[in-house]
Each structure stands twice: as structure tokens, then as C-alpha cells.
Design an enzyme around this catalytic site. Structure first.
Site, PDB file in Angstrom:
ATOM      1  N   ILE A   1      28.910  -2.178  59.574  1.00  0.00           N
ATOM      2  CA  ILE A   1      27.845  -2.362  58.580  1.00  0.00           C
ATOM      3  C   ILE A   1      27.686  -1.056  57.814  1.00  0.00           C
ATOM      4  O   ILE A   1      27.166  -0.065  58.350  1.00  0.00           O
ATOM      5  CB  ILE A   1      26.518  -2.774  59.259  1.00  0.00           C
TER       6      ILE A   1
ATOM      7  N   CYS B   1      30.015   1.457  62.934  1.00  0.00           N
ATOM      8  CA  CYS B   1      31.223   0.702  63.297  1.00  0.00           C
ATOM      9  C   CYS B   1      30.896  -0.642  63.957  1.00  0.00           C
ATOM     10  O   CYS B   1      29.754  -0.890  64.386  1.00  0.00           O
ATOM     11  CB  CYS B   1      32.066   1.526  64.255  1.00  0.00           C
TER      12      CYS B   1
ATOM     13  N   GLU C   1      31.996  -1.630  66.857  1.00  0.00           N
ATOM     14  CA  GLU C   1      31.817  -1.522  68.310  1.00  0.00           C
ATOM     15  C   GLU C   1      30.346  -1.315  68.709  1.00  0.00           C
ATOM     16  O   GLU C   1      29.855  -1.999  69.620  1.00  0.00           O
ATOM     17  CB  GLU C   1      32.709  -0.405  68.869  1.00  0.00           C
TER      18      GLU C   1
ATOM     19  N   CYS D   1      33.182   5.767  68.968  1.00  0.00           N
ATOM     20  CA  CYS D   1      33.087   4.438  69.589  1.00  0.00           C
ATOM     21  C   CYS D   1      33.636   4.453  71.011  1.00  0.00           C
ATOM     22  O   CYS D   1      33.123   3.763  71.887  1.00  0.00           O
ATOM     23  CB  CYS D   1      33.842   3.416  68.742  1.00  0.00           C
TER      24      CYS D   1
HETATM   25  N1  THU Z   1      35.388   1.207  61.720  1.00  0.00           N
HETATM   26  C1  THU Z   1      34.950   0.436  62.740  1.00  0.00           C
HETATM   27  O1  THU Z   1      34.139  -0.473  62.550  1.00  0.00           O
HETATM   28  N2  THU Z   1      35.427   0.694  63.987  1.00  0.00           N
HETATM   29  C2  THU Z   1      36.308   1.692  64.288  1.00  0.00           C
HETATM   30  O2  THU Z   1      36.514   2.006  65.430  1.00  0.00           O
HETATM   31  C3  THU Z   1      37.021   2.344  63.175  1.00  0.00           C
HETATM   32  C4  THU Z   1      36.318   2.308  61.865  1.00  0.00           C
HETATM   33  C5  THU Z   1      34.824   0.957  60.367  1.00  0.00           C
HETATM   34  C6  THU Z   1      33.865   2.030  59.907  1.00  0.00           C
HETATM   35  C7  THU Z   1      33.922   1.851  58.403  1.00  0.00           C
HETATM   36  O3  THU Z   1      32.958   0.875  58.020  1.00  0.00           O
HETATM   37  C8  THU Z   1      35.319   1.306  58.144  1.00  0.00           C
HETATM   38  O4  THU Z   1      35.833   0.896  59.403  1.00  0.00           O
HETATM   39  C9  THU Z   1      36.254   2.311  57.525  1.00  0.00           C
HETATM   40  O5  THU Z   1      36.293   3.490  58.267  1.00  0.00           O
END
Ligand code: THU
Length: 131
Positions: free
Chosen positions: A42, A52, A54, A88
Site C-alpha cells: 500500500i 510492503c 508482508e 520484511c
Molecule cells: N514490496 C513489497 O510489497 N514487498 C517486498 O518485500 C518488496 C517490495 C513493494 C514495496 C513497494 O510498494 C513496491 O514493492 C516497490 O518497491
């Protein structure tokens, strides 16, 4: 056996709010009772304040009454392995044992690699250090 978890991660990914990076991520976590909780990344207009997939899934699990993470699936697009970022990994570590499996999946839901938490975050710092 992990199919239900992967499908939950896939469904969660489709809910991602990622208008800035356009990189949609879904995560799903199984708790100690076998229940599955999904989460997505988000983002927001103040870029560093986004979060993220997670931690979204961890939040859902905790609010649902879970106390342990027993299996994880993460889904992102592209050729590379969308593994959990460093922050994460530490957040998962709070609730997961070292041998917990983390499935890294392609956009279509195929499991590309499975790691243990210990592989992704070796020699980690955790709750026991504070006892
Ligand atoms: N992102 C995640 O949701 N999880 C991760 O472990 C890696 C990165 C998201 C964060 C951001 O919204 C997008 O990916 C680009 O970095």
C-alpha cells in the site's frame, strides 16, 4: 498443500495500491491454526511512507487472532525472484521459526523457489535476545 496459500497471495496482489511504483505485490501467511491471511503493498503520495505486502499480511494475521506464522507465500511480477525485503524478513522473523517456508511465486502463481526463513535471514536477532 501450499496451493491455497499461493492463491490467497495472488488474490491479495490484485488489491495492491501501487500507483507510484506500479509494482504490485501480494503476500499470504498461514497461522498456527492453519488459517490464511493475505496482504498487499500500500503506497502513498509521500513515497517513503508506503508499506510492503508482508506487514499487511502480518497485521491481518495478528488482528485475526493468530500468534505464529507457519508458512509464507509472496507474489510479484517479472522474471526475478520477488523475495521479501530486509525489513520484511525481520518482521516475519518476529512470528516465525527458522524452518518456516517462504515460497516465492511468479505472477501466475507458480512457485519459483522456496526458502526457509533461516536462509533469508541467517544469524538473526529476535525476541529471545531481549529475555
Ligand atoms: N514490496 C513489497 O510489497 N514487498 C517486498 O518485500 C518488496 C517490495 C513493494 C514495496 C513497494 O510498494 C513496491 O514493492 C516497490 O518497491
Amino acid at each position: 498443500m501450499s496451493r491455497d496459500l499461493v492463491e490467497a497471495a495472488r488474490a491479495a496482489r490484485l488489491k495492491a495500491h501501487a500507483p507510484y511504483s506500479k509494482f504490485l505485490v501480494g503476500a499470504a501467511m498461514r497461522d498456527e491454526k492453519g488459517r490464511i491471511f493475505g496482504g498487499c503493498n500500500i503506497e502513498n503520495a509521500s513515497y517513503p511512507q508506503g508499506w510492503c505486502a508482508e506487514p499487511s499480511a502480518i497485521s491481518a494475521l495478528i488482528m485475526g487472532g493468530g500468534t505464529k506464522v507457519t508458512e509464507v507465500a509472496v507474489i510479484g511480477a517479472g522474471e526475478g525472484l520477488v523475495t521479501p525485503c530486509g525489513g520484511c524478513r525481520q518482521k516475519i522473523r518476529e512470528f516465525a521459526a527458522p524452518d518456516v517456508k517462504i515460497h516465492i511465486c511468479g505472477e501466475d502463481g507458480t512457485i519459483r523457489r522456496t526458502f526457509t526463513l533461516e536462509e533469508l535471514l541467517p544469524v538473526s536477532f529476535g525476541p529471545d535476545h531481549l529475555k
